[in-house]
Scaffold this motif. Structure first.
Motif, mmCIF file in Angstrom:
data_model
loop_
_atom_site.group_PDB
_atom_site.id
_atom_site.type_symbol
_atom_site.label_atom_id
_atom_site.label_comp_id
_atom_site.label_asym_id
_atom_site.label_seq_id
_atom_site.Cartn_x
_atom_site.Cartn_y
_atom_site.Cartn_z
ATOM 1 N N ILE A 69 0.862 -1.184 0.000
ATOM 2 C CA ILE A 69 0.000 0.000 0.000
ATOM 3 C C ILE A 69 0.896 1.230 0.000
ATOM 4 C CG2 ILE A 69 -1.669 1.303 1.373
ATOM 5 C CD1 ILE A 69 -2.712 -1.301 0.199
ATOM 6 N N ASP A 70 0.676 2.137 -0.949
ATOM 7 C CA ASP A 70 1.525 3.328 -0.928
ATOM 8 C C ASP A 70 0.786 4.564 -0.439
ATOM 9 O OD1 ASP A 70 0.052 4.063 -3.188
ATOM 10 O OD2 ASP A 70 1.557 3.239 -4.541
ATOM 11 N N GLY A 71 -0.434 4.378 0.027
ATOM 12 C CA GLY A 71 -1.174 5.487 0.595
ATOM 13 C C GLY A 71 -2.637 5.134 0.739
ATOM 14 N N MET A 72 -3.405 6.064 1.284
ATOM 15 C CA MET A 72 -4.828 5.808 1.499
ATOM 16 C C MET A 72 -5.570 7.131 1.429
ATOM 17 S SD MET A 72 -6.544 4.022 4.797
ATOM 18 C CE MET A 72 -6.143 2.355 4.265
ATOM 19 N N THR A 73 -6.739 7.088 0.816
ATOM 20 C CA THR A 73 -7.606 8.269 0.827
ATOM 21 C C THR A 73 -8.864 7.933 1.606
ATOM 22 O OG1 THR A 73 -6.809 8.795 -1.394
ATOM 23 C CG2 THR A 73 -8.734 10.001 -0.607
ATOM 24 N N LEU A 74 -9.206 8.798 2.533
ATOM 25 C CA LEU A 74 -10.399 8.594 3.344
ATOM 26 C C LEU A 74 -11.451 9.619 2.970
ATOM 27 C CD1 LEU A 74 -8.868 7.573 6.678
ATOM 28 C CD2 LEU A 74 -11.126 6.793 5.975
ATOM 29 N N GLU A 75 -12.568 9.101 2.463
ATOM 30 C CA GLU A 75 -13.699 9.963 2.112
ATOM 31 C C GLU A 75 -14.721 9.864 3.241
ATOM 32 O OE1 GLU A 75 -14.912 9.247 -1.901
ATOM 33 O OE2 GLU A 75 -16.944 10.011 -1.605
ATOM 34 N N HIS A 76 -15.472 10.923 3.457
ATOM 35 C CA HIS A 76 -16.524 10.826 4.483
ATOM 36 C C HIS A 76 -17.723 11.676 4.089
ATOM 37 C CE1 HIS A 76 -16.225 14.685 6.934
ATOM 38 N NE2 HIS A 76 -15.318 14.844 6.001
ATOM 39 N N TYR A 77 -18.752 11.624 4.893
ATOM 40 C CA TYR A 77 -20.019 12.303 4.622
ATOM 41 C C TYR A 77 -20.164 13.417 5.652
ATOM 42 C CZ TYR A 77 -25.180 12.406 3.706
ATOM 43 O OH TYR A 77 -26.476 12.747 3.379
ATOM 44 N N PRO A 78 -19.704 14.611 5.310
ATOM 45 C CA PRO A 78 -19.687 15.700 6.296
ATOM 46 C C PRO A 78 -21.071 15.893 6.905
ATOM 47 C CG PRO A 78 -18.493 16.351 4.323
ATOM 48 C CD PRO A 78 -19.181 15.045 3.998
ATOM 49 N N GLY A 79 -21.110 16.102 8.188
ATOM 50 C CA GLY A 79 -22.386 16.278 8.868
ATOM 51 C C GLY A 79 -22.875 14.969 9.442
ATOM 52 N N MET A 80 -23.111 14.013 8.573
ATOM 53 C CA MET A 80 -23.563 12.707 9.059
ATOM 54 C C MET A 80 -22.463 12.028 9.880
ATOM 55 S SD MET A 80 -25.236 9.448 7.079
ATOM 56 C CE MET A 80 -25.381 7.858 7.936
ATOM 57 N N THR A 81 -21.218 12.206 9.461
ATOM 58 C CA THR A 81 -20.115 11.563 10.165
ATOM 59 C C THR A 81 -20.055 12.006 11.631
ATOM 60 O OG1 THR A 81 -18.924 11.792 8.079
ATOM 61 C CG2 THR A 81 -17.681 11.014 9.979
ATOM 62 N N GLU A 82 -20.063 13.315 11.824
ATOM 63 C CA GLU A 82 -19.964 13.836 13.184
ATOM 64 C C GLU A 82 -21.125 13.323 14.035
ATOM 65 O OE1 GLU A 82 -19.556 15.467 10.407
ATOM 66 O OE2 GLU A 82 -17.691 16.641 10.534
ATOM 67 N N GLN A 83 -22.339 13.346 13.445
ATOM 68 C CA GLN A 83 -23.506 12.908 14.209
ATOM 69 C C GLN A 83 -23.402 11.419 14.553
ATOM 70 O OE1 GLN A 83 -25.837 15.112 15.418
ATOM 71 N NE2 GLN A 83 -26.217 13.296 16.698
ATOM 72 N N ALA A 84 -22.916 10.632 13.615
ATOM 73 C CA ALA A 84 -22.769 9.193 13.873
ATOM 74 C C ALA A 84 -21.796 8.960 15.033
ATOM 75 C CB ALA A 84 -22.279 8.476 12.615
ATOM 76 N N LEU A 85 -20.688 9.691 15.040
ATOM 77 C CA LEU A 85 -19.711 9.525 16.121
ATOM 78 C C LEU A 85 -20.301 9.959 17.471
ATOM 79 C CD1 LEU A 85 -16.453 10.751 14.314
ATOM 80 C CD2 LEU A 85 -17.211 8.395 14.708
ATOM 81 N N ILE A 86 -21.021 11.064 17.448
ATOM 82 C CA ILE A 86 -21.659 11.537 18.690
ATOM 83 C C ILE A 86 -22.641 10.495 19.208
ATOM 84 C CG2 ILE A 86 -23.321 13.240 19.581
ATOM 85 C CD1 ILE A 86 -21.859 15.311 17.710
ATOM 86 N N ASP A 87 -23.422 9.903 18.306
ATOM 87 C CA ASP A 87 -24.399 8.890 18.719
ATOM 88 C C ASP A 87 -23.714 7.654 19.298
ATOM 89 O OD1 ASP A 87 -26.364 10.578 17.786
ATOM 90 O OD2 ASP A 87 -26.761 9.453 15.947
ATOM 91 N N ILE A 88 -22.622 7.246 18.679
ATOM 92 C CA ILE A 88 -21.903 6.054 19.158
ATOM 93 C C ILE A 88 -21.334 6.305 20.560
ATOM 94 C CG2 ILE A 88 -19.854 4.606 18.769
ATOM 95 C CD1 ILE A 88 -20.380 5.109 15.684
ATOM 96 N N VAL A 89 -20.746 7.474 20.751
ATOM 97 C CA VAL A 89 -20.197 7.811 22.070
ATOM 98 C C VAL A 89 -21.328 7.885 23.105
ATOM 99 C CG1 VAL A 89 -18.993 9.568 23.418
ATOM 100 C CG2 VAL A 89 -18.172 8.971 21.127
ATOM 101 N N ALA A 90 -22.460 8.479 22.720
ATOM 102 C CA ALA A 90 -23.590 8.580 23.649
ATOM 103 C C ALA A 90 -24.077 7.186 24.053
ATOM 104 C CB ALA A 90 -24.726 9.383 23.017
ATOM 105 N N GLU A 91 -24.111 6.273 23.091
ATOM 106 C CA GLU A 91 -24.512 4.893 23.398
ATOM 107 C C GLU A 91 -23.512 4.256 24.368
ATOM 108 O OE1 GLU A 91 -27.119 3.070 22.730
ATOM 109 O OE2 GLU A 91 -26.310 1.141 23.429
#
Lengths: 156, 81, 156, 81
Positions: free
Chosen positions: C45-67
């Motif tokens: 592997i010579d590198g990695m690109t991480l794509e995400h869904y702005p807005g939904m990502t933060e909310q998903a992380l907040i929900d997981i931590v809250a759980e």
């Protein structure tokens, strides 16, 4: 593998950097840090003294790490345990494990902590108002250790 | 033979280590000898089930033989971490 | 609780200090750091690109931590997930949990990682010789998540 | 309605987001409409079992209704961490 028993404090960032810097084969790094709490049950704690058995302590930690290395694919392990006088909020112990896989890194760090609690010759004396008291070995620690005995719980 | 004491065993006996001349064949016999010395030792060894023993820095049982052992250590169950 | 989705790197020591400094009620601190490995299976592997869904990502992380907070007594939680272009050896994700008790800190960190893998909208594209390929969601991740469903596995 | 695409869905369709005028009542109906547009969409939606959908940034099923929804996103299973 690196094991230290020392009076001095440690820095988590520095220790972790020493394990991972210049490497690109590590996928997962887990650290556990144990700290002195200001309460034990209902009692206020104003400090803690950690006594140990020089020589035997280091060997016990080395043996525990070696056992972890036979169970999981570990790329680096760092254990630091302090002794002497500590205050609430002070760091007591660091266990850090690096592995290609997260389940292995987590399991190994938990395993080392569980074994360390019952097999490394340290004794805690809590400073409470009016004096000090030796911490009792907890049944919970014996059962936390026992869960690693056969059948092996983790091979993910 | 060097005999070491840690934690409250050390506190009850009043010293961290001493050299002991003994003919004891096992840990249990050594404990009996020490217990008979004076009330401090009697207090430290009152309840052997609350104690652990290491021979030359390796955990051992109380019925382990002492032949060839250079260092015996008595202490309560460990509470590190 | 604090959650960040960012391109910038993070420093484990700084993040941990932000959770524990000035406190003396924390007994256990666990960190998990995920890093870009230079191999995926047999491929370099010579590198990695991480794509995400702005807005939904933060909310998903907040929900997981809250759980996680409903399941274990957590005194502080920090989650950082990077996006953008990363190289082998780079840090990808940090999960740090603080609790009075070590079993809770370990379990919560593992739980958050397991849920994050299947519920936070990130997608990894690995750079391999001759191009890039999207990482497949692994069945192992789905089963790692499933183990947290009832009956609850940890109440130590 | 805003429609977003991520990862290889985005690559196959060739754009990250677009505004779609539709009468589709459900996600499944929207997928049928999009799939009929051209080969790029057909390729992206070829195997719906390989896709996930979020409605207004919350995970949903393909038979979920679209009434009141402002943002639909299609993507493969997540691979973060």
């Amino acid at each position: 593998m690196s094991v230290s028993v020392q009076e001095a404090d440690f820095d988590i960032g520095t220790e972790v950097a020493g394990m991972t810097d210049g490497r690109s084969d590590i996928g997962a790094l887990v650290t556990f840090t144990g700290l002195v709490r200001d309460m034990a049950g209902d009692a206020r704690i104003d400090g803690m003294t950690l006594e140990h058995y020089p020589g035997m302590t280091e060997q016990a930690l080395i043996d525990i790490v070696a056992e972890a290395q036979t169970r999981w694919p570990l790329q680096a392990v760092r254990v630091i345990h302090r002794h002497g006088s500590l205050e609430p909020g002070d760091r007591i112990v660091l266990v850090a494990t690096a592995s290609p896989h997260r389940a292995a890194a987590f399991a190994a760090a938990e395993f080392i902590m569980d074994y360390l609690k019952t097999r490394a010759p340290f004794w805690k004396k809590e400073g409470v108002p009016g004096g000090g008291r030796w911490v009792d070995a907890r049944d919970a620690d014996a059962s936390a250790e026992a869960r690693w005995q056969s059948p092996q719980p983790l091979s993910k | 033979m060097d005999v070491l004491y840690f934690a409250w065993v050390r506190e009850r006996i009043g010293l961290p280590r001493e050299t002991v001349e003994t003919e004891a064949a096992s840990v249990a016999e050594l404990v009996e000898e020490l217990r008979g010395r004076d009330p401090r030792y009697a207090a430290a060894f009152e309840d052997v089930s609350a104690l652990r023993v290491a021979l030359d820095q390796a955990m051992a049982d109380f019925d382990a033989p002492l032949a060839g052992v250079r260092e015996v250590a008595f202490f309560p169950p460990m509470t590190g971490g």
